[in-house]
Design an enzyme around this catalytic site. Sequence first.
Site, PDB file in Angstrom:
ATOM      1  N   SER A 181       0.825  -1.210   0.000  1.00 18.83           N
ATOM      2  CA  SER A 181       0.000   0.000   0.000  1.00 18.83           C
ATOM      3  C   SER A 181       0.858   1.259   0.000  1.00 18.83           C
ATOM      4  CB  SER A 181      -0.962  -0.002   1.186  1.00 18.83           C
ATOM      5  OG  SER A 181      -0.332  -0.456   2.338  1.00 18.83           O
ATOM      6  N   HIS A 226      -3.115  -3.371  -6.097  1.00 14.79           N
ATOM      7  CA  HIS A 226      -3.456  -2.868  -4.768  1.00 14.79           C
ATOM      8  C   HIS A 226      -4.950  -3.031  -4.478  1.00 14.79           C
ATOM      9  CE1 HIS A 226      -3.671   0.716  -1.775  1.00 14.79           C
ATOM     10  NE2 HIS A 226      -3.414  -0.404  -1.144  1.00 14.79           N
ATOM     11  N   ASN A 267      -4.917   7.107  -2.058  1.00 17.04           N
ATOM     12  CA  ASN A 267      -4.388   7.692  -0.826  1.00 17.04           C
ATOM     13  C   ASN A 267      -3.715   9.036  -1.052  1.00 17.04           C
ATOM     14  OD1 ASN A 267      -5.160   6.145   1.392  1.00 17.04           O
ATOM     15  ND2 ASN A 267      -3.801   4.510   0.724  1.00 17.04           N
ATOM     16  N   GLU A 297      -6.131  -0.902  -7.615  1.00 16.63           N
ATOM     17  CA  GLU A 297      -5.215  -0.022  -8.333  1.00 16.63           C
ATOM     18  C   GLU A 297      -4.160  -0.895  -9.008  1.00 16.63           C
ATOM     19  OE1 GLU A 297      -5.440   4.027  -5.613  1.00 16.63           O
ATOM     20  OE2 GLU A 297      -3.820   2.632  -5.221  1.00 16.63           O
TER      21      GLU A 297
HETATM   22  P1  NAI Z   1      -0.927  -9.324   7.821  1.00 17.39           P
HETATM   23  O1  NAI Z   1       0.043  -9.076   8.905  1.00 17.39           O
HETATM   24  O2  NAI Z   1      -2.340  -9.608   8.160  1.00 17.39           O
HETATM   25  O3  NAI Z   1      -0.394 -10.571   6.944  1.00 17.39           O
HETATM   26  C1  NAI Z   1       0.925 -10.690   6.483  1.00 17.39           C
HETATM   27  C2  NAI Z   1       1.259 -12.156   6.370  1.00 17.39           C
HETATM   28  O4  NAI Z   1       2.483 -12.295   5.676  1.00 17.39           O
HETATM   29  C3  NAI Z   1       1.448 -12.849   7.725  1.00 17.39           C
HETATM   30  O5  NAI Z   1       0.639 -13.990   7.769  1.00 17.39           O
HETATM   31  C4  NAI Z   1       2.942 -13.189   7.769  1.00 17.39           C
HETATM   32  O6  NAI Z   1       3.213 -14.386   8.441  1.00 17.39           O
HETATM   33  C5  NAI Z   1       3.260 -13.302   6.301  1.00 17.39           C
HETATM   34  N1  NAI Z   1       4.658 -13.053   5.961  1.00 17.39           N
HETATM   35  C6  NAI Z   1       5.480 -12.106   6.457  1.00 17.39           C
HETATM   36  N2  NAI Z   1       6.691 -12.182   5.864  1.00 17.39           N
HETATM   37  C7  NAI Z   1       6.622 -13.192   4.984  1.00 17.39           C
HETATM   38  C8  NAI Z   1       7.546 -13.752   4.051  1.00 17.39           C
HETATM   39  N3  NAI Z   1       8.768 -13.266   3.928  1.00 17.39           N
HETATM   40  N4  NAI Z   1       7.138 -14.771   3.288  1.00 17.39           N
HETATM   41  C9  NAI Z   1       5.889 -15.269   3.397  1.00 17.39           C
HETATM   42  N5  NAI Z   1       4.977 -14.781   4.266  1.00 17.39           N
HETATM   43  C10 NAI Z   1       5.342 -13.767   5.038  1.00 17.39           C
HETATM   44  O7  NAI Z   1      -0.798  -8.098   6.809  1.00 17.39           O
HETATM   45  P2  NAI Z   1      -1.883  -7.518   5.789  1.00 17.39           P
HETATM   46  O8  NAI Z   1      -2.686  -6.487   6.475  1.00 17.39           O
HETATM   47  O9  NAI Z   1      -2.573  -8.651   5.119  1.00 17.39           O
HETATM   48  O10 NAI Z   1      -0.950  -6.740   4.746  1.00 17.39           O
HETATM   49  C11 NAI Z   1      -0.179  -7.433   3.789  1.00 17.39           C
HETATM   50  C12 NAI Z   1       0.242  -6.460   2.692  1.00 17.39           C
HETATM   51  O11 NAI Z   1      -0.899  -5.859   2.118  1.00 17.39           O
HETATM   52  C13 NAI Z   1       1.139  -5.327   3.164  1.00 17.39           C
HETATM   53  O12 NAI Z   1       2.054  -5.046   2.130  1.00 17.39           O
HETATM   54  C14 NAI Z   1       0.156  -4.181   3.364  1.00 17.39           C
HETATM   55  O13 NAI Z   1       0.761  -2.927   3.240  1.00 17.39           O
HETATM   56  C15 NAI Z   1      -0.789  -4.444   2.205  1.00 17.39           C
HETATM   57  N6  NAI Z   1      -2.158  -3.894   2.371  1.00 17.39           N
HETATM   58  C16 NAI Z   1      -2.823  -3.978   3.558  1.00 17.39           C
HETATM   59  C17 NAI Z   1      -4.114  -3.477   3.669  1.00 17.39           C
HETATM   60  C18 NAI Z   1      -4.866  -3.574   4.958  1.00 17.39           C
HETATM   61  O14 NAI Z   1      -5.855  -2.856   5.125  1.00 17.39           O
HETATM   62  N7  NAI Z   1      -4.478  -4.447   5.886  1.00 17.39           N
HETATM   63  C19 NAI Z   1      -4.792  -2.836   2.529  1.00 17.39           C
HETATM   64  C20 NAI Z   1      -4.024  -2.864   1.304  1.00 17.39           C
HETATM   65  C21 NAI Z   1      -2.744  -3.351   1.258  1.00 17.39           C
END
Ligand code: NAI
Length: 512
Positions: free
Chosen positions: A123, A144, A194, A156
């Site tokens: 993001s 995105h 954003n 996006e």
């Molecule tokens: P989250 O913390 O819920 O999930 C991330 C997952 O990735 C975890 O299960 C973790 O164990 C895993 N992980 C971490 N490093 C890893 C690796 N090297 N290899 C494999 N798995 C790995 O995070 P979330 O909220 O799902 O965000 C994920 C991505 O999406 C980020 O880049 C965030 O900026 C983006 N994003 C998040 C939004 C939100 O509202 N939460 C909205 C849009 C984008």
Amino acid sequence: MPGLTREMPIAIIGAGTMGAGIAQVAAAAGHPVLLFDARQDAPARAIEQIKASLARLVERKRMTEADASALAARIRPCTALADLKGAGLAIEAIVEDMAIKKALFTELESLLGPDAVLATNTSSLSITELAGGLKRPERVAGMHFFNPAPVMPLVEIIRGFATGADVAQTVFDTAKAWGKKPVHVKSTPGFLGNRVARPFYGEALRTLEESATDVATYDALIREAGGFRMGAFELLDLVGIDVNWAVTNSVHDAYFHDPRYKPFRIQGEMVAAGRLGRKTKLGFYDYREGAPPPQPQDAAPAPAPAHVTIEGDLGPAASLEGRADRAVIAVRRLPGAGALVLPECRLVLSDGRTATERMAQEGGAPLVLFDLALDYAVAPRIAIAAADQAPRRALTAATGFFQALGMKISVVDDIPGLIVMRTVAMLSNFGFDAVHAGIADAAGVDLAMQAAFNYPLGPVTWAERIGLAHVAATLDNIARAYGEDRYRASPLLRRRAAAGLTLSGTPFPTPR
Ligand code: NAI
């Protein structure tokens, strides 16, 4: 182009909030999905969560049980990165860390081969930088999604410096085939949504710093006059004041401290105080048990006028005439510069000048400003502000007029651009500027802000409804009042205003 065929396996890396949601979307479209996470148990747990949310859809008869189990069966939990081999598109949704994401993409590009597309759900990180150093940076694009991915329509599709046009188009077409509303975006801090949304929060925070009105009244005006689904303070409380503070600061830093993106101190104070919004039960509003519900300020009832004179064209507020007719107020028409004239005052739409400044410039009757409304024919509330030199009865008369039309009145301080006009002028300015910078086309800007941010109108179309010349003048007047570059009008907005031409529905400028 149809996007990827349904048989093509999709790899999702990261089985957290976003990865699970995206896996559900891809599987719903019929793809086999390979779901991997660094935590071994995370994919299986994510699949359980997906099953639970599908069960709710089945309960509500939005899906059959057979479809739900077929969908879930298409998602395969993977325990090794090597299990992702064969995927045509990999979407990473892992931790928001440039170095870790780059390391993952380096592994993926050798594992998946030259034809695979590597997409990131980041993001905030630069797609250009993420792809930099890879063997095939042209195969990398941003995809995105917004949270929750199965529900939010906007995706996006972000091109970095090296992203191939064919790759961006394949990802776009794939998102479309998945039932989403994709928008082509050039990689830039904040991407499209954003970036354009920044003033929605910024102008609210500035208004609060200036004590021009209170939080509940501000939000009521944004909702009831502006037609937005939520007020800025409610939304900040929902998202997390700290989360928004981090985004605001990172975008401000990334644009080399351009004053357009300047954060407001009051938000930092809230973060320092630990008042983060709903999650701490205290933010701009109080969510603790027994806390009194927020109460916007309404002006006390004032007598209705017997008649009003409408001088000239009221522009975007023209439907007030019909509303006055329906309220059985006698309407007289005279030529003029666009004003509602009552015996005690002149009422004019904000053009960014304060009422005080305008009355001093124009002389004559006491001046009261009214704010922008999305639709004056039905708006239930409006903000008004009187010139400092106007007598009290001017404000009372203006209040009585709008109350007679069935509106609630919020009297606010005489600040440049008032509340809704200032917010919409700035959102429109940011929208035009995104087009000017080649970040998206006008339709993309409007679609993004409506689909992901629930704006009642796209900012480009909204500016055109108000009149581009009025929006440009409003920005110029606010800029002069504050002596700040923050409000400088986008060159493209100024240009289209000068040409008397719109931007929506035109292919200008051609998306790059
Ligand atoms: P989250 O913390 O819920 O999930 C991330 C997952 O990735 C975890 O299960 C973790 O164990 C895993 N992980 C971490 N490093 C890893 C690796 N090297 N290899 C494999 N798995 C790995 O995070 P979330 O909220 O799902 O965000 C994920 C991505 O999406 C980020 O880049 C965030 O900026 C983006 N994003 C998040 C939004 C939100 O509202 N939460 C909205 C849009 C984008």
